[in-house]
Design a protein around this motif. Structure first.
Motif, PDB file in Angstrom:
ATOM      1  N   LEU A 148       0.820  -1.189  -0.012  1.00 29.46           N
ATOM      2  CA  LEU A 148       0.056  -0.096   0.011  1.00 29.46           C
ATOM      3  C   LEU A 148       0.961   1.284   0.085  1.00 29.46           C
ATOM      4  O   LEU A 148       1.931   1.249   0.605  1.00 29.46           O
ATOM      5  CB  LEU A 148      -0.873   0.128   1.290  1.00 29.46           C
ATOM      6  N   CYS A 149       0.495   2.372  -0.841  1.00 28.52           N
ATOM      7  CA  CYS A 149       1.241   3.507  -0.886  1.00 28.52           C
ATOM      8  C   CYS A 149       0.278   4.582  -0.427  1.00 28.52           C
ATOM      9  O   CYS A 149      -0.876   4.557  -0.440  1.00 28.52           O
ATOM     10  CB  CYS A 149       1.518   3.868  -2.256  1.00 28.52           C
ATOM     11  N   ALA A 150       0.944   5.449   0.702  1.00 29.75           N
ATOM     12  CA  ALA A 150       0.152   6.278   1.456  1.00 29.75           C
ATOM     13  C   ALA A 150       0.806   7.610   1.790  1.00 29.75           C
ATOM     14  O   ALA A 150       1.833   7.817   1.743  1.00 29.75           O
ATOM     15  CB  ALA A 150      -0.314   5.543   2.755  1.00 29.75           C
ATOM     16  N   GLY A 151      -0.154   8.512   2.006  1.00 30.00           N
ATOM     17  CA  GLY A 151       0.112   9.620   2.718  1.00 30.00           C
ATOM     18  C   GLY A 151      -1.011  10.092   3.653  1.00 30.00           C
ATOM     19  O   GLY A 151      -2.254   9.262   3.782  1.00 30.00           O
ATOM     20  N   PHE A 152      -1.217  11.290   4.143  1.00 31.69           N
ATOM     21  CA  PHE A 152      -2.298  11.574   5.249  1.00 31.69           C
ATOM     22  C   PHE A 152      -3.640  11.781   4.114  1.00 31.69           C
ATOM     23  O   PHE A 152      -4.685  11.546   4.829  1.00 31.69           O
ATOM     24  CB  PHE A 152      -2.297  13.009   5.601  1.00 31.69           C
ATOM     25  N   VAL A 153      -3.838  11.950   2.985  1.00 28.76           N
ATOM     26  CA  VAL A 153      -4.787  12.040   2.211  1.00 28.76           C
ATOM     27  C   VAL A 153      -5.486  10.738   2.219  1.00 28.76           C
ATOM     28  O   VAL A 153      -6.969  10.811   1.622  1.00 28.76           O
ATOM     29  CB  VAL A 153      -4.415  12.793   0.801  1.00 28.76           C
ATOM     30  N   VAL A 154      -5.099   9.727   2.130  1.00 25.95           N
ATOM     31  CA  VAL A 154      -5.607   8.184   2.207  1.00 25.95           C
ATOM     32  C   VAL A 154      -5.351   7.557   3.431  1.00 25.95           C
ATOM     33  O   VAL A 154      -5.456   6.355   3.441  1.00 25.95           O
ATOM     34  CB  VAL A 154      -5.154   7.597   1.062  1.00 25.95           C
ATOM     35  N   ALA A 155      -5.066   8.140   4.451  1.00 24.51           N
ATOM     36  CA  ALA A 155      -4.680   7.426   5.800  1.00 24.51           C
ATOM     37  C   ALA A 155      -5.856   6.511   6.212  1.00 24.51           C
ATOM     38  O   ALA A 155      -5.621   5.228   6.500  1.00 24.51           O
ATOM     39  CB  ALA A 155      -4.399   8.534   7.064  1.00 24.51           C
ATOM     40  N   GLU A 156      -7.056   6.966   6.478  1.00 18.89           N
ATOM     41  CA  GLU A 156      -8.105   6.149   7.012  1.00 18.89           C
ATOM     42  C   GLU A 156      -8.328   4.997   6.017  1.00 18.89           C
ATOM     43  O   GLU A 156      -8.578   3.826   6.504  1.00 18.89           O
ATOM     44  CB  GLU A 156      -9.375   6.867   7.041  1.00 18.89           C
ATOM     45  N   ALA A 157      -8.322   5.208   4.857  1.00 13.98           N
ATOM     46  CA  ALA A 157      -8.553   4.096   3.800  1.00 13.98           C
ATOM     47  C   ALA A 157      -7.311   3.180   3.774  1.00 13.98           C
ATOM     48  O   ALA A 157      -7.885   1.748   3.963  1.00 13.98           O
ATOM     49  CB  ALA A 157      -8.766   4.558   2.240  1.00 13.98           C
ATOM     50  N   THR A 158      -6.277   3.656   4.056  1.00 16.04           N
ATOM     51  CA  THR A 158      -5.038   2.512   4.114  1.00 16.04           C
ATOM     52  C   THR A 158      -5.355   1.875   5.499  1.00 16.04           C
ATOM     53  O   THR A 158      -5.007   0.615   5.392  1.00 16.04           O
ATOM     54  CB  THR A 158      -4.030   3.443   4.128  1.00 16.04           C
ATOM     55  N   ALA A 159      -5.697   2.587   6.492  1.00 17.03           N
ATOM     56  CA  ALA A 159      -5.810   2.021   7.771  1.00 17.03           C
ATOM     57  C   ALA A 159      -6.945   0.585   7.921  1.00 17.03           C
ATOM     58  O   ALA A 159      -6.976  -0.230   8.266  1.00 17.03           O
ATOM     59  CB  ALA A 159      -6.065   2.931   8.875  1.00 17.03           C
ATOM     60  N   ARG A 160      -7.794   1.441   7.016  1.00 19.90           N
ATOM     61  CA  ARG A 160      -8.978   0.296   6.973  1.00 19.90           C
ATOM     62  C   ARG A 160      -8.660  -1.273   6.242  1.00 19.90           C
ATOM     63  O   ARG A 160      -9.171  -2.099   6.520  1.00 19.90           O
ATOM     64  CB  ARG A 160     -10.359   0.854   6.369  1.00 19.90           C
ATOM     65  N   VAL A 161      -7.939  -0.713   5.176  1.00 17.87           N
ATOM     66  CA  VAL A 161      -7.433  -2.116   4.486  1.00 17.87           C
ATOM     67  C   VAL A 161      -6.684  -3.037   5.513  1.00 17.87           C
ATOM     68  O   VAL A 161      -6.825  -4.265   5.382  1.00 17.87           O
ATOM     69  CB  VAL A 161      -6.607  -1.766   3.213  1.00 17.87           C
ATOM     70  N   LEU A 162      -5.750  -2.480   6.158  1.00 14.63           N
ATOM     71  CA  LEU A 162      -5.055  -3.209   7.066  1.00 14.63           C
ATOM     72  C   LEU A 162      -6.151  -4.042   8.274  1.00 14.63           C
ATOM     73  O   LEU A 162      -5.668  -5.009   8.733  1.00 14.63           O
ATOM     74  CB  LEU A 162      -4.119  -2.431   7.776  1.00 14.63           C
ATOM     75  N   ILE A 201      -1.396   5.990  10.610  1.00 15.75           N
ATOM     76  CA  ILE A 201      -2.161   4.784  10.326  1.00 15.75           C
ATOM     77  C   ILE A 201      -1.939   3.573  11.216  1.00 15.75           C
ATOM     78  O   ILE A 201      -2.914   2.981  11.019  1.00 15.75           O
ATOM     79  CB  ILE A 201      -1.453   4.642   8.898  1.00 15.75           C
ATOM     80  N   ALA A 202      -0.835   3.371  11.545  1.00 14.64           N
ATOM     81  CA  ALA A 202      -0.774   2.334  12.440  1.00 14.64           C
ATOM     82  C   ALA A 202      -1.581   2.141  13.702  1.00 14.64           C
ATOM     83  O   ALA A 202      -2.318   1.033  13.976  1.00 14.64           O
ATOM     84  CB  ALA A 202       0.587   2.126  13.114  1.00 14.64           C
ATOM     85  N   GLU A 203      -1.853   3.242  14.310  1.00 17.05           N
ATOM     86  CA  GLU A 203      -3.081   3.517  15.310  1.00 17.05           C
ATOM     87  C   GLU A 203      -4.161   3.128  14.932  1.00 17.05           C
ATOM     88  O   GLU A 203      -5.103   2.311  15.551  1.00 17.05           O
ATOM     89  CB  GLU A 203      -2.798   4.635  16.030  1.00 17.05           C
ATOM     90  N   ARG A 204      -4.610   3.750  13.756  1.00 14.60           N
ATOM     91  CA  ARG A 204      -5.821   3.750  13.109  1.00 14.60           C
ATOM     92  C   ARG A 204      -6.050   2.155  12.575  1.00 14.60           C
ATOM     93  O   ARG A 204      -7.135   1.649  12.923  1.00 14.60           O
ATOM     94  CB  ARG A 204      -6.186   4.491  12.026  1.00 14.60           C
ATOM     95  N   ALA A 205      -4.949   1.268  12.355  1.00 12.42           N
ATOM     96  CA  ALA A 205      -5.239   0.107  11.732  1.00 12.42           C
ATOM     97  C   ALA A 205      -5.861  -0.825  12.870  1.00 12.42           C
ATOM     98  O   ALA A 205      -6.120  -1.874  12.563  1.00 12.42           O
ATOM     99  CB  ALA A 205      -4.160  -0.265  11.435  1.00 12.42           C
ATOM    100  N   VAL A 206      -5.296  -0.360  14.095  1.00 10.10           N
ATOM    101  CA  VAL A 206      -5.952  -1.303  15.394  1.00 10.10           C
ATOM    102  C   VAL A 206      -7.209  -0.884  16.064  1.00 10.10           C
ATOM    103  O   VAL A 206      -7.647  -1.486  17.061  1.00 10.10           O
ATOM    104  CB  VAL A 206      -4.919  -1.592  16.466  1.00 10.10           C
ATOM    105  N   GLY A 207      -7.570   0.067  15.295  1.00  6.99           N
ATOM    106  CA  GLY A 207      -9.233   0.739  15.638  1.00  6.99           C
ATOM    107  C   GLY A 207      -8.806   1.681  16.813  1.00  6.99           C
ATOM    108  O   GLY A 207      -9.924   1.831  17.497  1.00  6.99           O
TER     109      GLY A 207
END
Length: 233
Positions: free
Chosen positions: A112-126, A155-161
């Motif tokens: 996954l390639c990421a920046g803040f503009v896609v942070a939540e979407a990236t976290a949701r995939v994880l 993103i790591a924090e959001r990935a674990v909810g």
């Protein structure tokens, strides 16, 4: 989730899951390219490869870091790219750090390639894929770029909810060396709005997934279900 934060040079083997972070500006630009209608982005290994791909496919849009250059159609600036119609086009992107980081993990099962503009979407995939171990590739400044590290940690924090206040992470990014260089015009090929655009949290509802296609590393938008919930779990 076991999260590791590594610079490009620290990658000794291909991880199973990699999130390559380049806030200023490669993957903010990529987000804008998809928002402007681009079908896919080919991540080039070198300027010469980007030009060779452009020569073979004249309808492709080639962009690079720095000032405009012969053979290239655009520069790596979200502020400049946001007014370009890329409907159905293929973009060839070569940057100093972001594309290098993605190519360094091209053998990973999920990139996954990421920046803040896609942070939540990236976290949701994880989160939805229940990724147990994730390597975050901090591309800038040999792994020390605070804008990339801040985004990766968020993103790591959001990935674990986890419920996370994004303000501190965005503050760090806004006070980073990269942000200062863009704001002060140290870097070429810059639009005055670039820093602000790079700090737009969750500007786009898609994640960006890269994979090898016929020996090329190709980035595509990835629709994330139920992102309408915003940054809440």
């Amino acid at each position: 989730m076991d999260a590791r934060f590594l610079g490009i040079a620290e990658l000794v083997e291909a991880p199973s899951v990699a999130v390559v972070v380049d806030v200023m500006r490669a993957f903010t630009v990529a987000g804008w390219a998809f928002a402007q209608g681009a079908e896919k982005i080919v991540l080039a290994e070198s300027l010469d490869e980007a030009l060779a791909l452009k020569a073979r496919h004249p309808d492709w849009v080639a962009l690079k870091d720095g000032p405009p250059a012969p053979g290239f159609d655009a520069v790596n600036s979200p502020g400049r790219l946001r007014s370009v119609d890329l409907g159905g086009r293929t973009v060839v992107q070569k940057t100093t750090a972001g594309t290098v980081g993605a190519l360094a993990v091209k053998e990973a099962a999920l990139v996954l390639c990421a920046g803040f503009v896609v942070a939540e979407a990236t976290a949701r995939v994880l989160r939805t894929r229940e990724c147990g171990s994730v390597t975050f590739v901090v591309t800038g400044e040999e792994g020390r770029a605070d804008e990339d590290l801040a985004c990766a940690q968020y993103i790591a924090e959001r990935a674990v909810g986890a419920e996370v206040d994004a303000a501190e992470f965005l503050r760090r990014a806004g006070e980073s060396r990269a942000a200062a260089e863009l704001a002060e015009g140290v870097r070429e090929g810059v639009h005055p709005d670039d820093v602000a655009l790079c700090l737009e949290l969750d500007r786009f509802p898609f994640a960006m997934m890269a994979a090898l296609e016929d020996s090329l590393m190709v980035l595509r938008p990835y629709a994330v279900p139920s992102l309408a919930g915003g940054t809440s779990s």
